[in-house]
Design an enzyme around this catalytic site. Structure first.
Site, PDB file in Angstrom:
ATOM      1  N   LYS A  75     -16.008  -1.723  -6.429  1.00 19.49           N
ATOM      2  CA  LYS A  75     -16.254  -0.272  -6.344  1.00 19.49           C
ATOM      3  C   LYS A  75     -16.806   0.339  -7.627  1.00 19.49           C
ATOM      4  CE  LYS A  75     -11.559   1.109  -7.481  1.00 19.49           C
ATOM      5  NZ  LYS A  75     -10.202   1.027  -6.931  1.00 19.49           N
ATOM      6  N   ARG A  79       0.673   6.619  -4.513  1.00 18.33           N
ATOM      7  CA  ARG A  79      -0.654   6.857  -4.003  1.00 18.33           C
ATOM      8  C   ARG A  79      -0.546   6.498  -2.530  1.00 18.33           C
ATOM      9  NH1 ARG A  79      -6.216   4.326  -6.325  1.00 18.33           N
ATOM     10  NH2 ARG A  79      -5.855   2.891  -4.604  1.00 18.33           N
TER      11      ARG A  79
HETATM   12  C1  LIG Z   1      -9.527   0.030  -7.359  1.00 16.89           C
HETATM   13  C2  LIG Z   1      -8.557  -0.722  -6.612  1.00 16.89           C
HETATM   14  C3  LIG Z   1      -8.239  -2.031  -7.002  1.00 16.89           C
HETATM   15  C4  LIG Z   1      -8.815  -2.685  -8.245  1.00 16.89           C
HETATM   16  O1  LIG Z   1      -8.269  -2.114  -9.398  1.00 16.89           O
HETATM   17  P1  LIG Z   1      -8.630  -2.661 -10.861  1.00 16.89           P
HETATM   18  O2  LIG Z   1      -7.721  -1.934 -11.767  1.00 16.89           O
HETATM   19  O3  LIG Z   1     -10.069  -2.325 -11.095  1.00 16.89           O
HETATM   20  O4  LIG Z   1      -8.405  -4.118 -10.846  1.00 16.89           O
HETATM   21  C5  LIG Z   1      -7.337  -2.736  -6.212  1.00 16.89           C
HETATM   22  N1  LIG Z   1      -6.781  -2.193  -5.105  1.00 16.89           N
HETATM   23  C6  LIG Z   1      -7.069  -0.939  -4.710  1.00 16.89           C
HETATM   24  C7  LIG Z   1      -6.414  -0.414  -3.472  1.00 16.89           C
HETATM   25  C8  LIG Z   1      -7.951  -0.156  -5.447  1.00 16.89           C
HETATM   26  O5  LIG Z   1      -8.224   1.089  -5.042  1.00 16.89           O
END
Ligand SMILES: *Cc1c(COP(=O)(O)O)cnc(C)c1O
Length: 364
Positions: A36, A131
């Site tokens: 992302k 969250r």
């Molecule tokens: C963004 C995200 C991740 C990845 O997080 P990082 O800190 O970039 O490794 C994993 N799971 C979810 C649900 C996320 O939104």
């Protein structure tokens, strides 16, 4: 060369991805690469593929579509709960989505059935970071309601910590996830194949040698891209932290007073900052600003100090004045990287020594 631009060293990203995959494989944990922060860059996803990763996750369905149409062969997970309005597109383009709302899962079931498909789901469980996620006490009754939905396959459970409130993944909350997996399996006499324990914030827990329990997957974005764990932003041993460099160009550089003069009111971004008088300094302006990146997440080279930024200007102090057109390179934190990768104003230059993987026919 065009500026501003992001210089992306794909070999360093490859090294980081391959290293984390190997370290976690020793613990029986597979990696889903999270794209992302890269706007679903097909070049970066291609490198993940080369590093052996076949599971890709993104929070935006547009990014998943982009990688699919680039011909990338992988299992794609939508890691943000689908918006009801995007459900038809989710069923079409994602193999799997992360869910916490029965109403959405019902819509996914209807859309999947309509299209003659099956859609996998991972149920997200709330374990304290507040969250997304189902409260643990509600999990069993939710599972009971979705098991018979046509077109839906419950593939596993997951949780997300260290995001909203920085709650640390630890032996207690991870054991809780494992025990929820055991109890769902026992109650419904089925196996949950995916148990995804978290993001880059879980690395310390996963690699410290403690009990791994049922967790067999982590979703990693920032640690692969920037070579840091995310609880304390400590560098990870043996990983590159400089795979991305942001290059900006000088458009003005003059000796000026360190303090403004005249009556002070608000600036474009809020109250006027107070500035100590340090006499005259060399003020160097670069053509980059809030519209391009997060200026507070930029790490300048030695001899350059960031004084402030507006939408389109980065104001720095330099030890000597520079000719206009001079380029300055910055390292970025996650926030600056996300904004730079998704800004239409920033060009991307990829450096790569290995050949890219062959392209397959796009999946429609
Ligand atoms: C963004 C995200 C991740 C990845 O997080 P990082 O800190 O970039 O490794 C994993 N799971 C979810 C649900 C996320 O939104």
């Amino acid at each position: 060369m065009t500026a501003p631009r992001l210089e992306i060293d794909l070999d360093k990203i490859h090294h980081n991805a391959a290293t984390l995959v190997r370290l976690l494989a020793n613990r029986g944990v597979a990696v889903t690469a999270i794209t992302k922060a890269t706007l679903g860059s097909p070049e970066i996803a291609g490198v993940f593929h080369q590093a052996g990763l076949r599971e890709i996750g993104d929070s935006r369905i547009e990014n998943i579509k982009r990688m699919r149409s680039a011909g990338l062969e992988a299992t794609f997970s939508l890691i943000r709960s689908p918006m009801p309005s995007e459900v038809p597109s989710v069923v079409r383009h994602a193999d799997l989505s992360f869910n916490s709302e029965l109403a959405v899962i019902r819509l996914l079931s209807a859309a999947a059935t309509q299209n003659g498909r099956t859609h996998g789901i991972v149920l997200m469980v709330e374990l304290g970071d507040l969250r997304e996620g189902i409260m643990p006490n509600d999990l069993e009754s939710l599972v009971a309601q979705i098991l018979d939905l046509p077109g839906i396959v419950l593939r596993g459970l997951g949780t997300n910590l260290a995001c909203q409130h920085g709650v640390q993944p630890d032996a207690t909350n991870m054991a809780m996830l494992s025990s929820l997996v055991d109890s769902i399996e026992n109650s419904f006499e089925r196996t949950l194949e995916i148990v995804t324990g978290g993001n880059s914030g879980n690395l310390q827990w996963a690699l410290n040698g403690g009990e791994i329990g049922r967790i067999n997957n982590l979703r990693l974005g920032e640690s692969i891209l920037l070579g840091r764990e995310t609880l304390h932003r400590r560098p990870l041993n043996g990983l590159h932290r400089d795979a991305f460099t942001l290059v900006a160009e000088v458009i003005e550089s003059k000796v000026k007073p360190s303090q403004p003069w005249g009556e002070l009111a608000q600036t474009a971004f809020g109250p006027s900052p107070s500035v100590p008088d340090r006499g005259s300094i060399c003020r160097t302006i670069l053509a980059i600003g809030h519209q391009d990146t997060d200026p507070s997440g930029l790490e300048p080279p030695l001899g350059v100090t960031i004084l402030g930024a507006s939408s389109d200007h980065l104001i720095t102090e330099t030890t000597e004045c520079l000719t206009v057109g001079t380029e300055i390179s910055f390292h970025l934190n996650y926030s600056a990287l996300v904004r730079a990768m998704t800004s239409p104003y920033i060009a991307q230059i990829h450096h790569h020594r290995r050949p890219m993987p062959p392209k397959n026919n796009p999946i429609k």
